[in-house]
Design a protein around this motif. Structure first.
Motif, short mmCIF file in Angstrom:
data_model
loop_
_atom_site.label_atom_id
_atom_site.label_comp_id
_atom_site.label_asym_id
_atom_site.label_seq_id
_atom_site.Cartn_x
_atom_site.Cartn_y
_atom_site.Cartn_z
N LEU A 1 -0.02 -0.09 -4.46
CA LEU A 1 -0.40 1.30 -4.20
C LEU A 1 -0.24 1.67 -2.74
N GLU A 2 -0.52 0.73 -1.83
CA GLU A 2 -0.31 1.02 -0.41
C GLU A 2 1.16 1.29 -0.13
N LYS A 3 2.06 0.52 -0.74
CA LYS A 3 3.49 0.74 -0.56
C LYS A 3 3.92 2.07 -1.16
N VAL A 4 3.38 2.40 -2.33
CA VAL A 4 3.72 3.66 -2.98
C VAL A 4 3.24 4.83 -2.12
N ILE A 5 2.01 4.76 -1.61
CA ILE A 5 1.47 5.81 -0.76
C ILE A 5 2.34 5.98 0.48
N LYS A 6 2.76 4.86 1.08
CA LYS A 6 3.61 4.92 2.27
C LYS A 6 4.93 5.62 1.93
N ASN A 7 5.52 5.29 0.78
CA ASN A 7 6.78 5.91 0.37
C ASN A 7 6.59 7.41 0.16
N LEU B 1 7.89 3.38 -11.35
CA LEU B 1 8.09 3.12 -9.93
C LEU B 1 8.02 1.63 -9.63
N SER B 2 8.86 1.21 -8.70
CA SER B 2 8.86 -0.18 -8.23
C SER B 2 7.67 -0.40 -7.30
N PRO B 3 7.40 -1.66 -6.91
CA PRO B 3 6.30 -1.93 -5.98
C PRO B 3 6.47 -1.25 -4.62
N THR B 4 7.69 -0.86 -4.29
CA THR B 4 7.90 -0.17 -3.02
C THR B 4 7.78 1.35 -3.18
N GLY B 5 7.54 1.81 -4.41
CA GLY B 5 7.38 3.24 -4.65
C GLY B 5 8.67 3.94 -5.01
N ARG C 1 2.19 -6.97 -15.44
CA ARG C 1 3.27 -7.85 -15.93
C ARG C 1 4.61 -7.49 -15.30
N GLY C 2 4.92 -6.19 -15.25
CA GLY C 2 6.19 -5.75 -14.70
C GLY C 2 6.09 -5.35 -13.25
N ASP C 3 4.88 -5.41 -12.69
CA ASP C 3 4.62 -4.99 -11.31
C ASP C 3 5.19 -3.59 -11.08
N GLU C 4 4.83 -2.69 -12.00
CA GLU C 4 5.34 -1.33 -11.93
C GLU C 4 4.20 -0.33 -12.04
N LEU C 5 4.40 0.81 -11.42
CA LEU C 5 3.43 1.90 -11.50
C LEU C 5 4.08 3.00 -12.34
N TYR C 6 3.35 3.44 -13.38
CA TYR C 6 3.82 4.51 -14.25
C TYR C 6 3.07 5.78 -13.86
N LEU C 7 3.80 6.87 -13.70
CA LEU C 7 3.23 8.13 -13.27
C LEU C 7 3.72 9.22 -14.20
#
Length: 185
Positions: free
Chosen positions: A40-46, A81-85, A64-70
């Motif tokens: 989430l910190e990486k996504v916020i930064k992006n 979204l990837s871990p980097t956002g 499991r997939g280290d993904e954020l769904y929005l």
């Protein structure tokens, strides 16, 4: 200050608030919580660097997939979204007023409408099927949570002021009624 940066910060405010809430509250074990915090910190930064979502409505982090769904309401779009956002994939969902977003073990992406209809999509956004969580009942979902361990949804039904636990195939595992207010559920 130009108008564009001011507009960008205003547009990102709801998403930033939602992401910060997820940072502050976690139902996962400490290690998973630390992983979620880093993602989430990486996504916020992006997002701070210019990625905009006009009205993010729902978020789900898949360990499991280290993904954020929005889910973005105005475009009815699910972003993966990837871990980097960065956006890995996105698709338009045909769900009116979704209240829950989650991913099941086999990777299917699920959205649950306010009226209790479960819509399943594969990772590429292909529609798979839909089913009713509480058949033959009036349903008005007011928040909820998907439990990966139990493969079940726990939610409050505002129509009958009852809290439910229902497996994805429709079996009850929990039902508690008699609440005076839905917030008590």
């Amino acid at each position: 200050m130009s108008a564009a940066p001011a507009m960008r910060s205003r547009i990102n405010a709801p998403l930033a608030a939602a992401l910060l809430f997820l940072l502050a509250v976690s139902f996962a074990p400490a290690t998973a919580s630390a992983e979620l915090r880093i993602v989430l910190e990486k996504v916020i930064k992006n997002f701070a660097q210019g990625s905009n979502f006009e009205d993010p409505r729902l978020l789900y982090y898949d360990r499991r997939g280290d993904e954020l769904y929005l889910y973005e309401k105005s475009t009815n779009t699910v972003f993966i979204l990837s871990p980097t956002g960065r956006i890995r994939y996105c698709f338009t969902a045909d769900v009116e007023s979704p209240e829950l977003l989650f991913v099941v073990r086999n990777g299917d992406i699920c959205l649950v409408s306010r009226t209790g209809t479960l819509h399943r999509y594969d990772y590429r956004g292909e529609f798979l099927d839909r089913s009713q969580l509480l058949p033959n009942q009036t349903v008005e979902i007011a928040g909820g949570h998907y439990s990966e361990e139990r493969e079940a949804l726990f939610f409050a039904n505002q129509a009958d002021k009852t809290a439910y636990g229902v497996t994805l195939d429709g079996n009850y595992i929990f039902r508690q009624g008699g609440f005076a207010r839905i917030s008590d559920c």
